[in-house]
Design a protein around this motif. Structure first.
Motif, PDB file in Angstrom:
ATOM      1  N   ARG A 108      52.305  51.018  36.981  1.00 51.72           N
ATOM      2  CA  ARG A 108      52.187  50.216  35.761  1.00 51.72           C
ATOM      3  C   ARG A 108      50.725  50.070  35.337  1.00 51.72           C
ATOM      4  O   ARG A 108      50.388  50.270  34.175  1.00 51.72           O
ATOM      5  N   ASP A 109      49.853  49.716  36.280  1.00 54.79           N
ATOM      6  CA  ASP A 109      48.475  49.386  35.931  1.00 54.79           C
ATOM      7  C   ASP A 109      47.520  50.576  35.962  1.00 54.79           C
ATOM      8  O   ASP A 109      46.436  50.506  35.398  1.00 54.79           O
ATOM      9  N   CYS A 110      47.914  51.659  36.627  1.00 55.41           N
ATOM     10  CA  CYS A 110      47.001  52.799  36.786  1.00 55.41           C
ATOM     11  C   CYS A 110      47.579  54.117  36.297  1.00 55.41           C
ATOM     12  O   CYS A 110      46.908  55.147  36.383  1.00 55.41           O
ATOM     13  N   GLY A 111      48.795  54.096  35.811  1.00 55.71           N
ATOM     14  CA  GLY A 111      49.448  55.346  35.412  1.00 55.71           C
ATOM     15  C   GLY A 111      48.629  56.173  34.441  1.00 55.71           C
ATOM     16  O   GLY A 111      48.458  57.381  34.616  1.00 55.71           O
ATOM     17  N   ALA A 112      48.101  55.533  33.407  1.00 58.34           N
ATOM     18  CA  ALA A 112      47.317  56.271  32.403  1.00 58.34           C
ATOM     19  C   ALA A 112      46.040  56.834  33.021  1.00 58.34           C
ATOM     20  O   ALA A 112      45.645  57.966  32.721  1.00 58.34           O
ATOM     21  N   ASP A 113      45.407  56.061  33.900  1.00 59.09           N
ATOM     22  CA  ASP A 113      44.177  56.523  34.549  1.00 59.09           C
ATOM     23  C   ASP A 113      44.453  57.673  35.510  1.00 59.09           C
ATOM     24  O   ASP A 113      43.676  58.634  35.586  1.00 59.09           O
ATOM     25  N   VAL A 114      45.550  57.591  36.246  1.00 62.99           N
ATOM     26  CA  VAL A 114      45.921  58.678  37.161  1.00 62.99           C
ATOM     27  C   VAL A 114      46.197  59.940  36.351  1.00 62.99           C
ATOM     28  O   VAL A 114      45.733  61.033  36.701  1.00 62.99           O
ATOM     29  N   GLU A 115      46.923  59.795  35.267  1.00 68.77           N
ATOM     30  CA  GLU A 115      47.237  60.932  34.405  1.00 68.77           C
ATOM     31  C   GLU A 115      45.970  61.579  33.851  1.00 68.77           C
ATOM     32  O   GLU A 115      45.856  62.792  33.766  1.00 68.77           O
ATOM     33  N   LYS A 116      44.995  60.738  33.519  1.00 72.42           N
ATOM     34  CA  LYS A 116      43.771  61.235  32.897  1.00 72.42           C
ATOM     35  C   LYS A 116      42.768  61.815  33.905  1.00 72.42           C
ATOM     36  O   LYS A 116      42.177  62.864  33.658  1.00 72.42           O
ATOM     37  N   CYS A 162      43.115  48.606  36.425  1.00 72.94           N
ATOM     38  CA  CYS A 162      43.538  49.540  37.468  1.00 72.94           C
ATOM     39  C   CYS A 162      42.720  49.339  38.742  1.00 72.94           C
ATOM     40  O   CYS A 162      43.281  49.258  39.833  1.00 72.94           O
ATOM     41  N   ILE A 163      41.409  49.252  38.617  1.00 72.16           N
ATOM     42  CA  ILE A 163      40.559  49.065  39.796  1.00 72.16           C
ATOM     43  C   ILE A 163      40.903  47.759  40.492  1.00 72.16           C
ATOM     44  O   ILE A 163      41.032  47.707  41.724  1.00 72.16           O
ATOM     45  N   ASN A 164      41.071  46.690  39.731  1.00 71.64           N
ATOM     46  CA  ASN A 164      41.411  45.398  40.327  1.00 71.64           C
ATOM     47  C   ASN A 164      42.766  45.446  41.024  1.00 71.64           C
ATOM     48  O   ASN A 164      42.942  44.894  42.114  1.00 71.64           O
ATOM     49  N   THR A 165      43.714  46.119  40.422  1.00 68.90           N
ATOM     50  CA  THR A 165      45.035  46.258  41.030  1.00 68.90           C
ATOM     51  C   THR A 165      44.947  47.084  42.305  1.00 68.90           C
ATOM     52  O   THR A 165      45.549  46.727  43.321  1.00 68.90           O
ATOM     53  N   LEU A 166      44.190  48.170  42.265  1.00 67.99           N
ATOM     54  CA  LEU A 166      44.006  49.007  43.451  1.00 67.99           C
ATOM     55  C   LEU A 166      43.431  48.193  44.609  1.00 67.99           C
ATOM     56  O   LEU A 166      43.921  48.276  45.739  1.00 67.99           O
ATOM     57  N   VAL A 167      42.413  47.395  44.343  1.00 63.18           N
ATOM     58  CA  VAL A 167      41.793  46.572  45.385  1.00 63.18           C
ATOM     59  C   VAL A 167      42.802  45.564  45.943  1.00 63.18           C
ATOM     60  O   VAL A 167      42.943  45.414  47.160  1.00 63.18           O
ATOM     61  N   ALA A 168      43.524  44.882  45.054  1.00 69.24           N
ATOM     62  CA  ALA A 168      44.479  43.868  45.493  1.00 69.24           C
ATOM     63  C   ALA A 168      45.641  44.481  46.272  1.00 69.24           C
ATOM     64  O   ALA A 168      46.052  43.950  47.308  1.00 69.24           O
ATOM     65  N   VAL A 169      46.170  45.594  45.778  1.00 70.37           N
ATOM     66  CA  VAL A 169      47.294  46.254  46.452  1.00 70.37           C
ATOM     67  C   VAL A 169      46.861  46.773  47.821  1.00 70.37           C
ATOM     68  O   VAL A 169      47.564  46.604  48.811  1.00 70.37           O
ATOM     69  N   THR A 170      45.692  47.378  47.891  1.00 70.90           N
ATOM     70  CA  THR A 170      45.182  47.889  49.164  1.00 70.90           C
ATOM     71  C   THR A 170      45.026  46.762  50.181  1.00 70.90           C
ATOM     72  O   THR A 170      45.438  46.898  51.335  1.00 70.90           O
ATOM     73  N   ALA A 171      44.459  45.646  49.752  1.00 70.00           N
ATOM     74  CA  ALA A 171      44.279  44.505  50.657  1.00 70.00           C
ATOM     75  C   ALA A 171      45.623  43.967  51.140  1.00 70.00           C
ATOM     76  O   ALA A 171      45.797  43.661  52.327  1.00 70.00           O
ATOM     77  N   SER A 172      46.582  43.871  50.242  1.00 72.01           N
ATOM     78  CA  SER A 172      47.895  43.350  50.614  1.00 72.01           C
ATOM     79  C   SER A 172      48.626  44.282  51.575  1.00 72.01           C
ATOM     80  O   SER A 172      49.246  43.837  52.540  1.00 72.01           O
ATOM     81  N   LEU A 173      48.537  45.583  51.329  1.00 76.05           N
ATOM     82  CA  LEU A 173      49.178  46.546  52.234  1.00 76.05           C
ATOM     83  C   LEU A 173      48.520  46.539  53.612  1.00 76.05           C
ATOM     84  O   LEU A 173      49.209  46.628  54.634  1.00 76.05           O
TER      85      LEU A 173
END
Length: 140
Positions: free
Chosen positions: A37-45, A72-83
Motif C-alpha cells: 500500500r505505502d511503497c507499491g509505486a516506489d517499488v514499481e519505479k 514509504c521510508i517511514n513504513t519500511l522502518v516501522a514494519v522492519t522494527a515490528s517484524l
C-alpha cells in the motif's frame, strides 16, 4: 532532520498498530499488505525487477531513499522494527514463559505447541511478561 524522522517513525508505528489492538507486532502477511500500500509505486519505479528474497526490495528502497516517498521510508522502518520484535519474541517465548509453564502446564505433553496451547488457555493465570511475549510473537 533526525527529530523529524523520529516523529515520522513513531507516527508510522502508531498507524501500523491501530486496528490491531491485540497484537503488538505485525504479521508477515500484514507487513506485505502495508508495504504494498505505502511503497507499491516506489517499488514499481525504483525496484521493479528485484526478487523479494534476502530483503532486496527493502535494500533498494533504502538505497533510493532520497527519491522514495517519505511515507514509504517511514513504513519500511516501522514494519522492519515490528517484524524484528516479532521474531525476537518468537525466539524468547519458551524462556520467558518457562516458569509459567512449569506452574500451569503440569501433565501437558512437553512439546512446544502443547505448552503454548496450555499457556494461552491459562492466560488469566499467566504472568504479564509471558502473555506479552506470546502476543508479541503473534501467537494470540
Amino acid at each position: 532532520m533526525l527529530r523529524r524522522k523520529f516523529v515520522a517513525v513513531a507516527l508510522a508505528a502508531a498507524v501500523l498498530t491501530m486496528g490491531t489492538a491485540q497484537a503488538a507486532t505485525i504479521s508477515f502477511g500484514d507487513a506485505m499488505s502495508v508495504m504494498a500500500r505505502d511503497c507499491g509505486a516506489d517499488v514499481e519505479k525504483y525496484c521493479k525487477n528485484l526478487n523479494l528474497g534476502n530483503n532486496r526490495i527493502g535494500d533498494c528502497l533504502v538505497q533510493n531513499q532520497d527519491k522514495v516517498s517519505p511515507v514509504c521510508i517511514n513504513t519500511l522502518v516501522a514494519v522492519t522494527a515490528s517484524l524484528k520484535q516479532r521474531l525476537a519474541a518468537q525466539a524468547s517465548v519458551v524462556k520467558v514463559c518457562r516458569g509459567d509453564a512449569a506452574r500451569r502446564c503440569t501433565g501437558v505433553v512437553q512439546k512446544d505447541a502443547h505448552i503454548l496451547d496450555c499457556l494461552i488457555k491459562a492466560q488469566r493465570h499467566v504472568t504479564n511478561k509471558c502473555n506479552a511475549a506470546i502476543t508479541d510473537a503473534g501467537w494470540r
